[in-house]
Write an enzyme that holds these catalytic residues in place. Structure first.
Site, PDB file in Angstrom:
ATOM      1  N   ASP A 183       0.779  -1.260  -0.305  1.00 22.14           N
ATOM      2  CA  ASP A 183       0.370   0.073   0.128  1.00 22.14           C
ATOM      3  C   ASP A 183       1.033   0.711  -0.074  1.00 22.14           C
ATOM      4  O   ASP A 183       1.822   0.974  -0.028  1.00 22.14           O
ATOM      5  CB  ASP A 183      -0.858  -0.395   1.213  1.00 22.14           C
TER       6      ASP A 183
ATOM      7  N   TYR B 282       6.772 -10.102   7.295  1.00 19.21           N
ATOM      8  CA  TYR B 282       6.769  -8.355   7.961  1.00 19.21           C
ATOM      9  C   TYR B 282       7.209  -8.081   8.589  1.00 19.21           C
ATOM     10  O   TYR B 282       6.754  -9.310   9.918  1.00 19.21           O
ATOM     11  CB  TYR B 282       5.255  -8.175   7.252  1.00 19.21           C
TER      12      TYR B 282
END
EC number: 5.4.99.12
Length: 245
Positions: A53, A111
């Site tokens: 994003d 992540y």
């Protein structure tokens, strides 16, 4: 025709995300494709392991593209890093088998999300962490992490509207590490739904600050409703560390 794999690092602070947008040149994919066209003279589409994003960073994003260039991989690496913006760096260029696909062949991802847990903000980490000034109970947060590890339907922890695809994912590791005021929360799993890491992170922060009970994790899994989970934390604290093949 060669199939080239790129391992890419980028600071996503000034970009609108990975995916190319027709009305903007502020995307990671768009910047790399522009330099590849400059290098080869041809329009080239790169395939990323997944979209990140706006504002999200990467230490180990992976992409591949097809080309008939005769340049050595070392020459491709040098060209890309010479002409790309300084906040996008290609770490490695490799020739791969014809059938290699950066997205479809991925079997897992790692992540990290960073929290600046201090009432006083940081000048240096402001683009790479989310300031959360309230005191956090890490024991409660670690207990909540254990509930999230394993194979579950994570639709309630996702911003997906509707999908016919499976929303079952497996989290193999979810751990919290503190160094001074900086918290690093590491997620390792076989895949992550749209905004899943950021919504889980928001839920963990609400548990750690006493705004939410640990038992709500079970409720979210059972009810499968996004509104039952925590807030979506900002993108600037999120890093794609590694893609597994």
């Amino acid at each position: 025709m060669r199939n080239i794999k790129l391992t890419i690092e980028y600071d996503g602070a000034r970009y609108l995300g990975w995916q190319r947008l027709g009305d903007s040149d502020k995307t990671i994919q768009g910047k790399i494709e522009k330099v590849l066209k400059q290098m080869t003279g041809n329009e080239i589409e790169i395939i990323g392991s997944g979209r990140t994003d706006a504002g999200t960073h990467a230490r180990g994003q992976v992409a591949n593209f097809k080309t008939d260039t005769e340049m050595k991989t070392s020459e491709i690496l040098d060209f890309l890093n010479r002409y790309l913006p300084r906040d996008i760096v290609v770490k490695k260029v490799e020739d791969m088998p014809e059938r290699f696909h950066a997205r479809y062949n991925a079997v897992g991802k790692k992540y990290s999300y960073y929290i600046w847990n201090d009432s006083i903000p940081t000048a240096f980490e402001r683009n790479y962490s989310f300031q959360f000034p309230q005191e956090l109970n890490l024991d409660l947060m670690n207990e909540a992490c254990q509930k999230l590890i394993g194979k579950h339907d994570f639709i309630g922890f996702s911003a997906l509207k509707k999908t016919k695809k499976s929303t079952v994912r497996t989290i193999d590791d979810l751990s919290i590490h503190r160094e001074g005021s900086l918290l690093r929360i590491t997620f390792v799993g076989d895949g992550f739904l749209y905004k899943m890491v950021r919504i889980i992170m928001g839920t963990l922060l609400e548990i750690g600050s006493g705004k939410r009970a640990i038992t709500t994790i079970d409720d979210i899994f059972e009810q499968k409703v996004r509104s039952e989970a925590g807030e979506t934390v900002p993108a600037q604290g999120l890093f794609l560390d590694e893609v597994y093949y």
